[in-house]
Design an enzyme around this catalytic site. Structure first.
Site: not given
Lengths: 282, 282, 282
Positions: A87, A132, A156
């Protein structure tokens, strides 16, 4: 999702994404080869950060593949070193809330269309695939990854972010839950060999062209399988994660927006971006 | 479940099932050996296709084993080459709907009684075990398979059929979900070595008698385990798939009947049966 | 849970637990080392049977670790041969029902606090870990076990006991469901090598100190991971088993109490205890 302390330390590895804020021309190249296989190439230099524009193009391209009744689709990258960096952080920093909502909704759309596609899918992972980028490849049905120094994983937590439940569900459809927990909590980036061993990828390729060939080899298995039976079977075994997000879709958006509104999160993002800028300036 | 195009190409491998439309004598042989272990032998030549009659006999035999409080049950085949070829296609071609409903309900019954049995179960797989044959063996708690050229798998998609969710659930209790998805979508028939590696079977046997001995070795583990604790433990860990079908039982029947009523499906079945006849005539 | 026949045969292996009915001093030692890691040592000689008092101390100690924001916690034992022998049978024999309810509720509390802890956890398994001992270690996020003759497993069925669903869920978060079913029904006690192979433990250690060091190595992975993101990620991937017990908590207590009220169960317990006494007298 929460951005927290220590993100600056972790920022360095994703530094390129700061330079990835503009682009010219289409962000996705979609071609169909002689065998009737669609090749979808992400081409938002330098690292295919997933911003709203790129996600929209991916979403539209997935619609096109579905409409054209291709024999299958291979997802790959135009970058020689990065499949997708995940992302785009600039969509989260001091965001316009209207756009942020569209951003997240579009990401969900992409996942529904890719993870639940009626056409067969494979990822030719020709570079790093964190966060992502890992999600996109795991949403496909097969993964061939170029060997060497590239890594893949849902990292993440290293940035203080909590992967949404559907990222986790997607990983648990791919590798054992115990491996997923270890990987998710420790922000594990798997080497290609480690990824193969645990089942996060299916084959190691010598280069991009070999990765695409291996993906074609997988898709070729379906030449003798009636496509409707194949696609209904796929959707049935992927049904639970899909239903889960359908049921919680709005709550999932609100969780994301709440995270963006958190002043501490914005502060962390600012520190992170400063670190990226300093690195870029060197 | 949907029968679709290309089924003719795939028909050849199941050709024997066309010759399997009648039988004399009991279709299931049930004996109890000196150790108190029940041996249930499917004997509907030539390939133990599961038609209504065979399913009814299996269902009744499972009741008998439950009543007799045997030490456990071993499921095997009288054929030297086929464990069971799966569902009898003749039950689906131009069916009497009343009978088709009974057929499917009986198949569900057999699964409830076998997968959820209070007695311990093992499969001595002494031949090919595609589709329904694979389902029966996966519903047991242990699998010893005769080595060599035999194969096992849920290959429904090759015939244009979608395996019901409870077939999938049964497979996912046995092998990892990612392996199950790959196998189900590609109609993968595992060699004995592949089946062992992925956990679809537990041991390779040299012949039928060795397979039965290995199953007895498994059942012998329960000699010192109080049977009620063992059976409640089994039922508890198998609870989710059982509850799922109990809840959706009627919808599952309707899905099957709807599939049979589809003219395209009947057309595919007709082509399939013609192909079998041509092959048989040669 | 049901105690049934043949328990006497199985009693011998757990004989030490009979001698473990009293203790002086605190039953849990909680220290924080120089790295800020909490070490929780079970010390109810001789075998750390989990009675109400020990469970209460574990529960309180877990609260303390949570409050002190330690860098993580390592669970180990003061015994040179037993990590924990599991639930203390004397809490189940002719019980005061009020106390029995508190006993079970406290066990649930310990699991909620350990399995769902916001701090990182690891088990340094320096001895046998049957039944409840295995549960405690599986509730941690990492397991290093001292090699040699020690064994680990949920062997409840050997004593005629059915492990509650949340014991099973905890095991299925650790090893594949097919392995869990086999282990649970056959009361399998894994050797250290077997446990490593199936994923029930993560590393083999040469002794207790090495086991603790290996656990520290795991916890060290979190030095660069923002703790809130880590803990929310852990809780999200452990969410389903936690929700399951929260929803069924009262029913789970009633199932346990109903089991204790069963005269056959009390008879089995009496036989079991007699067998332990006879063994102890020799």
């Amino acid at each position: 999702m929460f951005l927290l302390r220590r993100t600056v330390d972790n920022a360095r590895q994703l530094a390129p994404s700061l330079r990835a804020m503009s682009s010219k021309g289409p962000l996705v190249d979609l071609t169909v080869d002689n065998d009737g296989v669609a090749i979808m190439t992400l081409q938002r230099p330098p690292v295919n950060s997933l911003n709203l524009d790129l996600l929209k193009e991916i979403s539209n391209s997935l619609d096109e593949v579905a409409k054209n009744k291709s024999k299958g689709m291979i997802l790959t990258s135009s970058s020689p070193t990065v499949f997708s960096a995940g992302l785009d952080i600039m969509e989260m920093y001091k965001p316009d809330m209207k756009r942020a909502e569209e951003f997240w909704t579009t990401l969900q759309d992409v996942w529904f269309k890719l993870f639940g596609s009626n056409f067969a899918t494979a990822a030719a992972i020709n570079g790093h695939a964190p966060a992502g980028g890992c999600l996109l490849s795991m949403s496909c049905e097969y993964r061939a990854m170029v060997g060497g120094k590239f890594t893949i994983g849902l990292n993440e937590t290293a940035l203080g972010i909590v992967a949404p439940k559907w990222f986790m569900d997607t990983m648990c459809q791919t590798i054992p839950v115990r491996e997923a927990e270890f990987a998710l909590t420790t922000a594990r980036m798997f080497t290609v060999d480690e990824a193969l061993k645990v089942g996060l990828i299916d084959e190691i390729a010598s280069d991009k062209s070999d990765a695409i060939n291996k993906c074609k080899g997988f898709l070729k298995k379906f030449d003798r399988i009636p496509p409707l039976a194949r696609s209904l079977t796929k959707q049935k075994i992927r049904d639970a994660p899909i239903k889960n997000l359908q049921k919680n879709r709005q709550a999932d958006v609100q969780e994301f927006l709440g995270f963006l509104k958190n002043p501490k999160v914005q502060q962390s993002l600012e520190m992170y971006i400063q670190a990226l800028k300093q690195k870029a300036a060197k």
